[in-house]
Design an enzyme around this catalytic site. Structure first.
Site, PDB file in Angstrom:
ATOM      1  N   HIS A 249       0.741  -1.123   0.214  1.00 21.14           N
ATOM      2  CA  HIS A 249       0.170   0.048   0.032  1.00 21.14           C
ATOM      3  C   HIS A 249       0.962   1.240  -0.037  1.00 21.14           C
ATOM      4  CE1 HIS A 249      -2.939   3.029   1.191  1.00 21.14           C
ATOM      5  NE2 HIS A 249      -4.069   1.911   1.330  1.00 21.14           N
ATOM      6  N   ARG A 269      -6.598  10.236   0.277  1.00 23.32           N
ATOM      7  CA  ARG A 269      -6.490  10.667  -1.084  1.00 23.32           C
ATOM      8  C   ARG A 269      -7.687  10.741  -1.900  1.00 23.32           C
ATOM      9  NH1 ARG A 269      -3.680   6.538  -3.507  1.00 23.32           N
ATOM     10  NH2 ARG A 269      -3.191   5.579  -1.345  1.00 23.32           N
TER      11      ARG A 269
END
Ligand code: FAD
Length: 645
Positions: A249, A269
């Protein structure tokens, strides 16, 4: 012969995360007496940690969304190596699984007009993640637990016993799947608190044990992720599919060292957070690969406009699939443009008002405040890649979740392979475990019911062998099967294993390093045979770890061997020496099986691996599914003969 308690069930589910609980509910609802067994406390499975949401094309936030678009995104994210039938079923059934959760009591965040709210995530064309703040996994597990309790109450009314048809054995570890001939007949397990051994006999076993992250040093994964289910299935004769694909990740915490690897959810995000390097540059614009160029914004202005007007603008490159973002961060740090603690900056503070950040990302706010003394409403976070998810797993039939080649064995959730191809999209795990957890429970129940009257019994000898194996760490050194040398500390071995995998089979891979890793794994395997523990079987974490080492070593060898074999870069597998995706590998699956078909482990010779690797061609993608893509896009992925067909 040891005296070991035995109980009879129709279906045993190993694992009480989202996949295991959903499987258990389904099996019980289809009339099978079902036992669930889990290492941790009931309700504490890894699924609880899931933050961002469940991906399902419900079209609540954008009316253009549908299962076909979700299917396309999933295949693109997995770089077309996905078991396409799984991707199809997943996209079609995920909305029903979310609505079903709601009818069972889940309280999702809502849109202004009262529908289930859906948020943006990397690689998803439309806002698609149903969520509960950034604590979605908690709500999912709470709801499934509540459903289990409701079923138990129903059973009490009918039988006077809450556990007559559905029983949870918590804080118990399975160390072997038992077989009679080629058929599954139960599991061997021990209670973590007392060390007591017991056997659950059943013609159907569903493996739902999650991932393998604890073989890597920097990981977002919980303590349970020692690859048990992968190893148990291998030892029972199953195949593991495409184990080279491990997802790093892009955004884990990098500082302070004690919390390195803890996840910073992608919703940061998705909700507008941007990545910057030490020069303050939004560097992701420099890392959009050709296959994604048409879909991502070329300028900051266009990217920012997308949040308000996604119809007329392209997505910000911060929302590329995870493999792309993780590699980009890695490159920036390597080029000397990293943050002070070796990551990059992830900023929401300049993008959203403080109260919105606290409302939409409450766990992130507290995580940074409490663990790093950083106020994310006022300053940027420092983040870097962390081992997060394994796409590889038990090779299963797409429709039934049956493990290939082992009648009675089923697998669902992170432990199963195929669904995500070479890279999973965020949010697609929670939906995967609901869709395929249900299917595994359904077919496990059917399998058990089909064997009425001819259930394979458990042989005493197998139970004795499993008990002796579990007790080995207590036995004197001289008794250890000719492996001479001093006793080894399981914690030291675990640390060395994690360092090896992190350094030599990590985010960027090289041939020489992976060969070195395989050599080290061989040495660790021999030393692990001498892993010794003191004391007794009552709660003894050193003993538990000594037993887990077998699994981590097996699974690590699978990852290293498959990663060495695949001479291309695709999704969660990046080779510095073969940096591009190779269309000739598009339809190649790598399968790991135990080298010794009788289930023996090679332990005395570090040079002899335990895993045999083979190749198979993937099934051709069904024409009507291929027709969902533009030809120009397919040309980027598929080999010429596939296109021709
Ligand atoms: P788990 O939930 O891990 O359950 C495994 C179970 O198996 C546990 O009960 C464990 O005790 C048991 N077990 C293991 N070994 C044994 C054994 N030997 N004997 C008995 N029991 C055993 N995915 C998303 O889709 N959306 C997200 O927003 C998201 N956020 C995430 C955030 C974080 C921090 C992390 C780490 C992951 C996130 N993921 C997310 C991924 C997702 O949470 C996991 O992939 C998923 O929960 C796995 O579920 P599972 O049911 O397969 O396994």
């Amino acid at each position: 012969m040891s005296v070991v308690d035995r109980q009879e069930w129709d279906v045993v589910v190993v694992g009480a995360g989202g996949a295991g609980l959903r499987a258990a509910i389904e099996a019980r609802e289809r009339g099978a007496r079902t036992a669930v067994i889990c290492k941790s406390l009931f309700g504490k499975a890894h699924t609880v940690m899931a933050e961002g949401g469940i991906a399902a094309a419900m079209a609540n936030a954008n009316e253009h969304d549908n299962w076909q678009v979700h299917f396309r995104d999933t295949m693109r994210g997995g770089k077309f190596l996905n078991q396409w039938r799984m991707a199809e079923l997943h996209a079609q059934e995920a909305p029903d699984r979310v609505w079903e959760l709601e009818t069972w009591g889940a309280l999702f965040d809502r849109t202004k007009d009262g529908r289930i709210s859906q948020r943006n995530f990397g690689g998803h064309e439309y806002p698609r993640l149903a969520h509960v703040g950034d604590r979605t996994g908690l709500e999912l597990i709470r709801t499934l637990q509540q459903k289990i309790v409701a079923l138990q109450q129903q059973d009490f009314e009918e039988t006077g016993d809450y556990e007559s048809r559905l029983k949870v054995f918590q804080e118990c570890t399975v160390t072997r799947i038992l077989k009679n001939g080629d058929r599954v007949c139960g599991v061997f397990a021990y209670e973590r608190e007392t060390g007591r051994f017991f056997v659950l006999q059943a013609p159907s076993v569903v493996v739902a044990t999650g991932g393998i992250g604890k073989s890597f040093k920097v990981t977002s994964n919980s303590w349970e992720y020692t690859g048990d289910g992968h190893a148990l299935a291998l030892l029972a004769g199953a195949q593991l599919l495409n184990m080279e694909f491990v997802q790093f990740h892009p955004t884990g915490m990098v500082w302070p060292p004690s919390v390195k690897g803890i996840l910073v959810t992608e919703s940061v995000r998705g909700d507008g957070g941007v990545l910057r390097n030490s020069d303050g540059k939004r560097f992701m614009f420099d890392y959009v690969p050709d296959v994604f160029k048409e879909k991502y914004a070329e300028s900051e202005e266009e990217a920012d406009r997308w949040y308000e007007d996604p119809e007329h603008n392209r997505r910000p490159p911060e929302l590329l699939p995870r493999d792309e973002v993780a590699r980009a961060i890695n490159s920036e740090v390597k080029a000397g443009r990293g943050s002070p603690h070796g990551g990059v900056f992830l900023d929401v503070s300049t993008r959203m008002p403080a109260e919105v950040i606290r409302r939409r990302l409450p766990s992130m706010y507290h995580q940074f405040k409490e663990l790093a003394d950083v106020d994310i409403t006022a300053e940027a976070m420092e983040v870097g890649p962390t081992c997060h998810y394994v796409m590889g797993g038990i090779a299963v039939d797409s429709d039934t979740a049956a493990a290939r080649g082992v009648p009675g064995l089923f697998a669902a959730g992170e432990v199963a392979g195929g669904m995500h191809g070479s890279n999973r999209l965020g949010g697609n795990s929670l939906s995967d475990l609901l869709v395929f957890g249900r299917r595994a429970g359904w077919h496990a129940a059917e399998h058990a019911q089909g064997l009425a009257g001819q259930r394979p019994p458990v042989a005493d000898a197998q139970v004795d062998t499993a008990a002796a194996e579990a007790l080995r760490p207590f036995s004197a050194e001289t008794e250890r099967e000719g492996v001479a040398g001093p006793s080894e500390n399981p914690y030291t071995l675990h640390q060395e294993l994690q360092q090896t995998m992190n350094d030599l089979v990590g985010i960027i891979r090289r041939e020489g390093e992976m060969e070195q890793a395989l050599h080290r794994l061989g040495e660790l395997r021999v030393r692990a045979r001498r892993a010794g523990v003191e004391g007794h079987r009552q709660f003894n974490p050193g003993w538990h770890l000594a037993l887990d080492l077998r699994n981590m070593l097996l699974v690590s060898e699978c990852v290293a061997r498959a990663a060495l074999e695949r001479t291309e870069s695709r999704g969660g597998h990046t080779r510095e020496d073969h940096p591009t995706m190779d269309r000739a590998w598009r339809n190649v699956n790598l399968l790991c099986t135990l080298a010794d078909p009788t289930g023996g482990l090679a332990v005395t010779d570090p040079g002899r691996g335990q895993i045999r690797l083979s190749r198979e061609s993937t099934d051709p993608i069904r024409p009507d599914l291929l027709a969902l893509f533009e030809k120009e896009e397919l040309v980027k992925y598929l080999a010429e003969e596939e296109l021709y067909e």
